[in-house]
Write a protein that holds these residues in place. Structure first.
Motif, PDB file in Angstrom:
ATOM      1  N   VAL A  29       0.913  -1.233   0.176  1.00 51.80           N
ATOM      2  CA  VAL A  29       0.139   0.020  -0.077  1.00 51.80           C
ATOM      3  C   VAL A  29       0.785   1.604   0.478  1.00 51.80           C
ATOM      4  CG1 VAL A  29      -1.706   1.125   1.300  1.00 51.80           C
ATOM      5  CG2 VAL A  29      -1.925  -1.301   1.321  1.00 51.80           C
ATOM      6  N   SER A  46      -6.738   3.319  -1.635  1.00 53.44           N
ATOM      7  CA  SER A  46      -5.477   2.916  -1.398  1.00 53.44           C
ATOM      8  C   SER A  46      -4.577   2.562  -2.783  1.00 53.44           C
ATOM      9  CB  SER A  46      -5.799   1.643  -0.722  1.00 53.44           C
ATOM     10  OG  SER A  46      -5.707   1.768   0.454  1.00 53.44           O
ATOM     11  N   ARG A  69     -13.044   3.640   1.671  1.00 49.46           N
ATOM     12  CA  ARG A  69     -11.628   4.329   1.796  1.00 49.46           C
ATOM     13  C   ARG A  69     -11.066   4.119   0.408  1.00 49.46           C
ATOM     14  NH1 ARG A  69      -8.451   5.819   6.646  1.00 49.46           N
ATOM     15  NH2 ARG A  69      -6.373   4.767   6.635  1.00 49.46           N
ATOM     16  N   THR A 118      -3.023   5.903   1.430  1.00 44.42           N
ATOM     17  CA  THR A 118      -4.826   5.328   1.629  1.00 44.42           C
ATOM     18  C   THR A 118      -5.392   6.768   1.843  1.00 44.42           C
ATOM     19  OG1 THR A 118      -4.309   5.309   4.063  1.00 44.42           O
ATOM     20  CG2 THR A 118      -4.186   2.710   2.519  1.00 44.42           C
ATOM     21  N   ASN A 146      -2.899   1.051   5.936  1.00 48.79           N
ATOM     22  CA  ASN A 146      -2.575   1.402   5.750  1.00 48.79           C
ATOM     23  C   ASN A 146      -1.413   1.777   5.199  1.00 48.79           C
ATOM     24  OD1 ASN A 146      -3.649   2.848   7.946  1.00 48.79           O
ATOM     25  ND2 ASN A 146      -3.470   1.195   9.114  1.00 48.79           N
TER      26      ASN A 146
END
Length: 406
Positions: free
Chosen positions: A30, A64, A62, A33, A92
């Protein structure tokens, strides 16, 4: 014949992509985000630039940006839009994840969140386990780890393919369990009479557990369909017997605790027999059973708490369902764990005296009778010599007294 054909089976529908193929898994990290408007046409697509704008009517979720680190699109990014919800991951920046790669009906590659990447942490946990076992148990611990690899090979190479081939579950599970026991016991503890006693006791107790499991499943009408994975098997692998799968699970699940009890009991019996070669078998058996009863009392708790721990989510849901305790205990989900615990406990209790009898008999083989006879002979000779010494001393005292009187 129980040996499986190892033929290929069609991929179950929930595990297929849109065109009927397998869903591939790729690694990703990731990058960033945020929370914002979702519904972009770029969701799950391979990005060649910034994601496409969302339509006028959108929802909040959310978002990402994930770097694809394996597979045909390695080096590219993709957008993941994850709607809010308690069962959704909270990604995250910096998280390492697994991406499900598949194709939609138009043949376009689409990515989605599959799971967190646990390769390195899991490897560290397993390595720590192996290091501690080998450090404490030495070569025997290393051989025990090799036995685990053999057991895994038996499960993957024989048990699972045989169940997929609709082979009868009871003999398949017994053969698989016996093969595992032969490997793990002799690898970990060596080829000797002590290990053979534990093996014979475990095999006998496992056979008893198999019969008890079969009878208990029949009498209590357990289906196993209260578990989601079992239901998926029933819906997608129609040739597999669900009750047979449940029975095989009962039998294989009993191996570990039986192995623990029987090897300890055999060791106790052999050590007690070695302490006093002249002791009769009944004495050795009685002393070893005192150890075994303590082991039974403690291991029963291990069985119950292990199964209760696995059923905690189910018990938690039932605790707020407003149902009576009788309904909860007799429901399929909890009844499976109760029957599993009861069968394991009975097999455990039977394994202790069975193994003790076998170990006592093997520790007093005919060739050892010469040792016992020799020990008894030496004891008799010693007593005879002491009697002769006392008689000689008595005669000497008598003669001396007569001389003094004379």
């Amino acid at each position: 014949m129980l040996w499986p054909s190892h033929r290929r089976f069609e991929i179950p529908l929930p595990m297929q992509n849109a065109v009927g193929g397998a869903i591939h898994s790729e690694s990703g990290t990731v990058l960033s985000t945020d929370t914002g408007a979702c519904g972009s046409p770029s969701n799950g697509r391979v990005l060649s630039g910034a994601p496409d704008p969302v339509p006028a009517q959108s929802y909040s979720c959310r978002r990402s940006i994930v770097a694809i680190e394996s597979g045909p699109h390695r080096g590219n990014d993709t957008l993941l839009e994850i709607p809010p919800g308690p069962d959704q991951p909270a990604l995250n920046a910096g998280d390492h994840i697994r991406l499900a790669r598949q194709q939609d009906a138009a043949g376009t590659t689409v990515y989605g969140f599959e799971d967190y990447s646990r390769g390195t942490p899991l490897l560290l946990v397993v390595a720590a386990f192996a290091v501690v076992v080998v450090a404490v148990a030495g070569l025997r611990g290393l051989r025990a780890l090799l036995g685990l690899l053999v057991a895994f090979g038996v499960l993957v190479g024989f048990l699972l393919p045989a169940l997929l081939d609709a082979k009868p579950a009871l003999p398949v599970a017994l053969v698989a369990g016996a093969a595992i026991l032969y490997a793990v016991l002799y690898l970990a503890h060596g080829v000797n009479l002590r290990t053979s006693a534990a093996l014979l006791g475990t095999l006998t107790a496992m056979a008893a557990a198999a019969v008890l499991s079969w009878a208990a499943i029949k009498v209590t009408a357990l289906t196993g369909l209260s578990e989601e994975q079992t239901t998926n098997v029933a819906n997608n692998l129609h040739q597999v017997s669900i009750t047979g799968l449940l029975l095989a699970g009962f039998i294989i699940g009993s191996i570990g605790v039986l192995n623990d009890v029987t090897i300890t009991q055999a060791s106790a019996a052999f050590e007690l027999a070695a302490l006093d070669p002249a002791a009769p078998r009944q004495t050795v058996f009685t002393a070893a059973m005192r150890v075994g009863r303590d082991h039974i009392a403690s291991t029963v708790y291990t069985l119950i708490f292990a199964y209760a721990g696995g059923a905690l989510p189910t018990l938690l849901l039932f605790s707020v369902a407003g149902r009576s305790i009788g309904d909860v205990l007799t429901g399929d989900a909890v009844a499976i764990e109760l029957v599993r615990s009861a069968v394991g406990g009975v097999a455990l209790a039977l394994a202790v005296p069975l193994t003790t009898v076998i170990a006592v008999l093997l520790s007093r083989l005919p060739r050892d009778s010469r040792v016992v006879d020799s020990a008894r002979g030496r004891g008799n000779q010693g007593r005879n010599r002491r009697d002769d010494d006392r008689r000689e001393a008595g005669d000497g005292n008598g003669v001396g007294s007569r001389h003094r009187r004379g």
